[in-house]
Each structure stands twice: as structure tokens, then as C-alpha cells.
Design an enzyme around this catalytic site. Structure first.
Site, PDB file in Angstrom:
ATOM      1  N   GLU A   8       0.869  -1.163   0.000  1.00  0.00           N
ATOM      2  CA  GLU A   8       0.000   0.000   0.000  1.00  0.00           C
ATOM      3  C   GLU A   8       0.915   1.225   0.000  1.00  0.00           C
ATOM      4  O   GLU A   8       1.790   1.325   0.863  1.00  0.00           O
ATOM      5  CB  GLU A   8      -0.866  -0.029   1.268  1.00  0.00           C
ATOM      6  CG  GLU A   8      -1.999   0.959   1.237  1.00  0.00           C
ATOM      7  CD  GLU A   8      -2.818   0.936   2.533  1.00  0.00           C
ATOM      8  OE1 GLU A   8      -2.738  -0.055   3.291  1.00  0.00           O
ATOM      9  OE2 GLU A   8      -3.518   1.928   2.774  1.00  0.00           O
ATOM     10  N   ARG A 233       4.431 -12.580  10.229  1.00  0.00           N
ATOM     11  CA  ARG A 233       5.117 -11.298  10.025  1.00  0.00           C
ATOM     12  C   ARG A 233       6.495 -11.369  10.647  1.00  0.00           C
ATOM     13  O   ARG A 233       6.715 -12.090  11.612  1.00  0.00           O
ATOM     14  CB  ARG A 233       4.402 -10.163  10.760  1.00  0.00           C
ATOM     15  CG  ARG A 233       3.043  -9.823  10.306  1.00  0.00           C
ATOM     16  CD  ARG A 233       2.487  -8.723  11.206  1.00  0.00           C
ATOM     17  NE  ARG A 233       2.982  -7.413  10.811  1.00  0.00           N
ATOM     18  CZ  ARG A 233       2.430  -6.697   9.831  1.00  0.00           C
ATOM     19  NH1 ARG A 233       1.408  -7.154   9.166  1.00  0.00           N
ATOM     20  NH2 ARG A 233       2.909  -5.515   9.520  1.00  0.00           N
ATOM     21  N   LYS A 243       4.204   0.826   9.646  1.00  0.00           N
ATOM     22  CA  LYS A 243       4.353   2.056   8.870  1.00  0.00           C
ATOM     23  C   LYS A 243       3.800   3.263   9.615  1.00  0.00           C
ATOM     24  O   LYS A 243       4.358   4.344   9.545  1.00  0.00           O
ATOM     25  CB  LYS A 243       3.647   1.892   7.518  1.00  0.00           C
ATOM     26  CG  LYS A 243       4.469   1.091   6.538  1.00  0.00           C
ATOM     27  CD  LYS A 243       3.846   1.098   5.162  1.00  0.00           C
ATOM     28  CE  LYS A 243       2.634   0.195   5.140  1.00  0.00           C
ATOM     29  NZ  LYS A 243       2.126  -0.025   3.771  1.00  0.00           N
TER      30      LYS A 243
HETATM   31  P1  ATP Z   1       2.231  -2.046   8.238  1.00  0.00           P
HETATM   32  O1  ATP Z   1       1.531  -2.894   9.239  1.00  0.00           O
HETATM   33  O2  ATP Z   1       3.655  -1.752   8.536  1.00  0.00           O
HETATM   34  O3  ATP Z   1       1.470  -0.817   7.851  1.00  0.00           O
HETATM   35  P2  ATP Z   1       1.164  -3.369   5.956  1.00  0.00           P
HETATM   36  O4  ATP Z   1       0.946  -4.827   6.039  1.00  0.00           O
HETATM   37  O5  ATP Z   1      -0.037  -2.499   6.063  1.00  0.00           O
HETATM   38  O6  ATP Z   1       2.310  -2.971   6.952  1.00  0.00           O
HETATM   39  P3  ATP Z   1       1.524  -3.262   3.133  1.00  0.00           P
HETATM   40  O7  ATP Z   1       2.115  -2.173   2.322  1.00  0.00           O
HETATM   41  O8  ATP Z   1       0.096  -3.549   2.996  1.00  0.00           O
HETATM   42  O9  ATP Z   1       1.895  -2.958   4.637  1.00  0.00           O
HETATM   43  O10 ATP Z   1       2.383  -4.582   2.956  1.00  0.00           O
HETATM   44  C1  ATP Z   1       2.714  -5.175   1.745  1.00  0.00           C
HETATM   45  C2  ATP Z   1       3.023  -6.611   1.999  1.00  0.00           C
HETATM   46  O11 ATP Z   1       4.072  -6.742   2.960  1.00  0.00           O
HETATM   47  C3  ATP Z   1       1.823  -7.336   2.580  1.00  0.00           C
HETATM   48  O12 ATP Z   1       1.679  -8.581   1.911  1.00  0.00           O
HETATM   49  C4  ATP Z   1       2.162  -7.519   4.021  1.00  0.00           C
HETATM   50  O13 ATP Z   1       1.563  -8.665   4.535  1.00  0.00           O
HETATM   51  C5  ATP Z   1       3.686  -7.599   3.994  1.00  0.00           C
HETATM   52  N1  ATP Z   1       4.260  -7.185   5.281  1.00  0.00           N
HETATM   53  C6  ATP Z   1       4.051  -6.023   5.942  1.00  0.00           C
HETATM   54  N2  ATP Z   1       4.696  -6.017   7.123  1.00  0.00           N
HETATM   55  C7  ATP Z   1       5.340  -7.203   7.220  1.00  0.00           C
HETATM   56  C8  ATP Z   1       6.177  -7.816   8.208  1.00  0.00           C
HETATM   57  N3  ATP Z   1       6.490  -7.198   9.361  1.00  0.00           N
HETATM   58  N4  ATP Z   1       6.662  -9.046   7.963  1.00  0.00           N
HETATM   59  C9  ATP Z   1       6.364  -9.674   6.809  1.00  0.00           C
HETATM   60  N5  ATP Z   1       5.593  -9.167   5.845  1.00  0.00           N
HETATM   61  C10 ATP Z   1       5.072  -7.946   6.032  1.00  0.00           C
HETATM   62 MG    MG Z   2      -1.602  -3.327   4.576  1.00  0.00          MG
END
Ligand code: ATP
Ligand code: MG
Length: 537
Positions: A8, A233, A243
């Protein structure tokens, strides 16, 4: 095999993403498949093109290859809308006039079933008309939603008539003002995967409970059904990987920016001198599981050291200079001595390092009153200057306040290159630079950004910033480095002998190089000293 990485664009990529990237791109590569990059840009309020550009740069740096398959969820807004209309026509979706707060209230809890919306029974015709007017901009933000008609009594809260579309009169970074209704992530995600022919939709564990919803949409629409597979994660000690919280650190000025070398972002790591190879090896090592754990931060640092040890050249730099005059060395002589660039790589060759009468050594390498097991320089003691000569300390010069300002030493001309023809041994080899030839530099030394192993563990009324480490950055202003580094480009990596790995920072100027310490070397002295202190107390 077709996978995708779906960030995102509402922040920069962090260490956690490197794991997801490694999995989705890595699996596709391993099994001869393809991995798409798709920006999940369903939320116009939070998304900025700055983030899109930064994410692409970071992905390229990590070695991810999506060829020409760069997509956006917004590419599919027309199709997603058509499918929503299809679901309304099938009696599977309805327009609901409850406010956001009421929707939450009606949803129920884990222990209590939800209640049906009073608008759930609207006719297909009424729903179609209202949805058309939602799209036409007839209604204000938040006044209506389109919801899936599933089951308000489902034990899975995600199936209690989830929202598919909300009204948002907001400009989108790609579609501009074309839309004033936007699909939710939950409605869009599975269908976007389906449109791209994704076979394995790999995501993190928190989406496990969403899978039945994604499956429901795909089944109702009768379209290609990707298999969603969840993994844990990445969590790291002393590190925040969210983020939202990283944005808070940037906005509130706790760090110098997203690419501050202390940040657990990919751009921060790059500025600090971490390598894509180190991330790759780290991700391979930690693997994946179905339960959430915490990985030790030093493990990542281990892979950084391992990679740099193999590939970067050694140089000599003095962080906290102490002036040394070699009394019996000719005033006007400068010798160019041979130094080995990388003992781990025979092809790295050697370089010339100037030696002269006045040198700098590390302040820490001298003790007037050496404690037990301190083998470096002290009055009357002989040590080896790396690649140069054996020197003996003859005198200690102090200023009016008693601080040591200079050492007077003598050298043994028979020991050029650090060799001892008579076979005598010295217990210590220390680094040095020539005072007249060396360059001034700034070194930025880093410790963990948070002082607590779990930064999210806070007292009452505190937030995670209470756990910030006040000593995470130490700036050492007047370092001296070998003259050969004069034109070192930004991003160049070196091992400063005995001090750690360092990377040239973009803040460098022609007058003054600035280095980030990427990682320390293992410090055996610190260990000994700690043990001694422990034994003494
Ligand atoms: P955050 O919780 O930091 O905002 P998010 O999951 O909302 O992270 P996205 O941009 O949607 O962030 O993530 C893109 C991809 O990265 C998704 O498939 C998500 O599951 C993965 N991802 C995000 N954070 C992690 C993490 N700590 N470990 C492994 N994969 C992750
Ligand atoms: Mg997300």
C-alpha cells in the site's frame, strides 16, 4: 506459479517487507514463475506518489524483478465496480444508510452475533439506483456504503456484511476525480489477485480470518480463484515494524527522515550500508512459519557483517585522534608502505599508505596506567603499527589541565612492514594515519533506535516513543582517514580496521567526508573488560 507483492503506497518499505518480497519474488523465481508488483491504492486519502517512487526504488535495490508487470489496484476500478453491480443484481450486496459508528455497533462482537441492518432488505432496483447515485456524487462522505449480504451471525466478524464501497470525495493519485466511491481493501484484494491470474497469494497471518471473505467474493463472481497462503510477520527485537509508527517517528522529528540510518526502512538500511545480499541471506535463514515469533536483531547484523567481510576493502581511520611523534624518524621523510586491501579476497590487491614522523593513533589504544590484559600502547611498551613499524612509547605530553595531548615514541627501522627480523613478539597491533596526509572526516555511530527489546512494551500513559534510545546516534566530528579515500563516492563501503564497517553518507562534501557506521566488528576487548568489571565487583 504466479505471485504478487502488494504494497500500500502509504509509507516506505521496512525490514518486514523484505521478508514478504523475498518470499513472493523468491518463490516465483525458484519455481520458474512470475511475480507482479501491484500497488494496493484503494485508499485515496493516505496515498502519495512519493511513496510509489520510493517503494519502486527500494524494490529494485533489493533485486526484485517484475519486468513490465507493474500494476495498480486502481487499474481495476472499472472492473471492480462492474462486479459490485453484478453482486447487487444477484441480491448479494445492498446499499446501507447506517453511519460508520452504527455499522460498528450492529456488527456485534466475538461473543455476540451482529444485528441486521434495517436497509438489508432493499430491492435490487432500489440498490442499483442508490449505488448509481453514490457513484454520481449525490451523497456526502460517509452517508452510505455498499455492503456484501452474507451473514450477520457468522462467528467470523469479517463475514458480517462487510463494506465493499464507501463514499469519499477525494482525489486519487492516479484516477484523479473520476471516482467518489472507493472499494475497500477487503473487497478489492482477492479480485485484483484473480484478475492477474495469481496462483499463490502469499500474505501475513492477520489475513487468515479474511480468507473466507475473499473466497466468498470469488465464488459469488465465479472467477479464477487464487490460493491464499498466510505466513508470520517479521518481528525484530529493538525494532518497530509498523508504517504508522515509523511515520510518527519521521513526522515528530525523532529521526532525521525515512532514510535515517537508524530507521528499519529499506532506504535507511541502504544509507547505512546494509546490502541487498545481506537481506536475502537473512530472509532465507529466518524462513517462514505459521506462528508469530521474534527474531533477534543481531542476526540481521550478522548477515550484514558476513557479506561486507567478504567484499569490502580495509582502510585505516582514527575516530578519536591522539598525536604521536616518532622522535627518531627523519623530519622530511615520507614512506609509502604496502597495505593489504582485503585479506578475505586475494584479488583485492594492495595499496600504498603514507607514513611520516607525526601520526595519529586511536586515543583508546593508549593507557597511561594499563589495566591487566590491556596490551596496547602504554609508557615503555612496544606495539606494532599496522603495515608499518614497531614503536615504543617514551614520553607522555600533557596540557595544563592534565589531559594527554601527545605521545613521544621511537621506532625500530629494522621492523619495516611490521616484521621482526629477530623474532621478538609484541602483543598488539594498532592502526594509525599520517597526520599531514590524512583527511578529516565525520563518523556517525549508531546504536539501536529503541532501548527496549520490545519497544511496544510501555507503561501507563506512555507510547512507544518513550522507549527511544537517547544514545542511538553519536557524532564523532574530527576523525582522520587515509588519503586514498578522498574521492570515495556516496555509498562506498569500507572496513575501518578494528572499528567496524563504514559507508559514505550523502551528507559528505568535498571538504569533509561523512561516514555512517554500518556495523561494528566483534569487540573482544569490550568483552574482556566487562568480564573484568564483573569479577572485580
Ligand atoms: P504495516 O503494518 O507496517 O502498515 P502493511 O501490512 O499495512 O504494513 P503493506 O504495504 O500492505 O503494509 O504490505 C505489503 C506486503 O508486505 C503485505 O503482503 C504484508 O503482509 C507484507 N508485510 C508487511 N509487514 C510485514 C512484516 N512485518 N513481515 C512480513 N511481511 C510484512
Ligand atoms: Mg496493509
Amino acid at each position: 506459479m504466479q505471485t504478487r507483492f502488494p504494497p500500500e503506497p502509504n509509507g516506505y518499505l521496512h525490514f518486514g517487507h523484505s521478508k514478504a518480497i523475498h518470499l513472493s519474488f523468491g518463490l516465483a523465481q525458484e519455481f520458474g514463475g512470475k511475480c507482479n508488483l501491484r500497488f494496493d491504492d484503494t485508499n485515496p486519502c493516505k496515498e502519495e506518489t512519493e511513496y510509489v517512487a520510493a517503494i519502486i526504488e527500494d524494490l529494485r535495490w533489493l533485486g526484485a524483478d517484475w519486468a513490465d508487470r507493474l500494476f495498480y489496484a486502481s487499474d481495476y476500478f472499472d472492473q471492480l465496480h462492474a462486479w459490485a453491480v453484478q453482486l447487487i443484481e444477484a441480491g448479494k450486496a445492498y446499499v446501507c444508510d447506517l453511519t460508520a459508528e452504527q455499522v460498528r455497533e450492529y456488527r456485534g462482537t466475538f461473543s455476540q452475533p451482529g444485528r441486521e441492518s434495517p436497509f438489508r432488505g432493499r430491492s435490487v432496483e432500489e440498490n442499483l439506483a442508490l449505488f448509481a447515485r453514490m457513484r454520481a456524487g449525490d451523497f456526502p462522505d460517509g452517508s452510505r456504503t455498499l455492503r456484501a449480504k452474507i451473514d450477520m451471525a457468522s462467528p467470523n466478524l469479517n463475514l458480517r456484511d462487510p463494506i465493499m464501497y464507501r463514499i469519499l470525495h477525494a482525489e486519487h493519485h492516479r484516477t484523479g476525480n473520476k471516482w467518489c466511491i472507493y472499494p475497500t481493501y477487503d473487497y478489492a484484494h482477492g479480485q485484483c489477485d484473480s484478475l492477474e491470474g495469481v496462483t499463490h497469494s502469499i500474505c501475513t497471518l492477520e489475513f487468515e480470518d479474511h480468507r473466507p471473505l475473499y473466497d466468498w467474493f470469488l465464488e459469488q463472481l465465479g472467477i479464477h480463484h487464487p490460493q491464499q497462503i498466510e505466513f508470520d510477520r517479521l518481528n525484530l527485537t529493538y525494532t518497530i515494524l509498523s508504517k504508522r509508527k515509523l511515520l510518527q517517528l519521521v513526522r515528530d522529528g525523532h529521526v532525521r527522515g525515512w532514510d535515517d540510518p537508524r530507521m528499519p526502512t529499506i532506504c535507511g538500511a541502504r544509507r547505512r550500508g546494509y546490502t541487498p545480499e545481506a537481506f536475502g541471506n537473512f530472509c532465507s535463514r529466518i524462513g517462514v512459519s505459521k506462528t508469530t515469533g521474534v527474531v533477534e536483531l543481531p542476526l540481521l547484523e550478522h548477515y550484514v557483517r558476513e557479506d561486507l567481510n567478504r567484499r569490502v576493502n580495509r582502510v585505516m581511520a582514527v575516530l578519536r585522534p591522539l598525536r604521536v611523534v616518532i622522535e627518531n624518524y627523519p623530519d622530511d621523510l615520507v614512506e609509502e608502505l604496502d597495505a593489504v586491501n582485503n585479506p578475505e579476497d586475494v584479488n583485492a590487491g594492495t595499496r600504498k599508505v603514507p607514513f611520516s614522523r607525526v601520526l595519529y593513533i586511536e586515543r583508546e589504544d593508549f593507557r597511561e596506567d594499563p589495566p591487566k590484559k590491556f596490551y596496547r600502547l602504554s609508557p615503555g611498551r612496544e606495539v606494532r603499527l599496522r603495515y608499518a613499524y614497531l614503536v615504543t612509547c617514551r614520553d607522555v605530553i600533557k596540557d595544563a589541565s592534565g589531559d594527554i595531548v601527545e605521545l613521544r615514541c621511537t621506532y625500530d627501522p629494522e621492523t619495516r612492514g611490521g616484521n621482526t627480523p629477530d623474532g621478538r613478539k609484541v602483543k598488539s597491533t594498532i592502526h594509525w594515519v599520517s597526520a599531514a596526509h590524512s583527511l578529516e572526516a565525520e563518523a556517525r555511530l549508531y546504536d539501536t533506535l529503541f532501548a527496549k527489546e520490545d519497544p511496544n512494551e510501555v507503561g501507563e500513559g506512555e507510547d512507544f516513543t518513550a522507549n527511544l534510545n537517547p544514545n542511538s546516534l553519536e557524532v564523532v566530528e574530527r576523525c582522520r582517514i587515509e588519503p586514498g579515500l578522498r574521492s570515495a563516492p556516496v555509498g562506498a563501503l569500507y572496513q575501518f580496521e578494528r572499528l567496524g564497517y563504514f559507508c559514505v553518507d550523502p551528507d559528505s562534501t568535498p571538504e569533509k567526508l561523512v561516514f555512517n557506521r554500518t556495523a561494528t566488528l566483534r569487540d573482544t576487548w569490550a568483552k574482556i573488560e566487562r568480564k573484568q568489571k564483573g569479577a572485580a565487583s
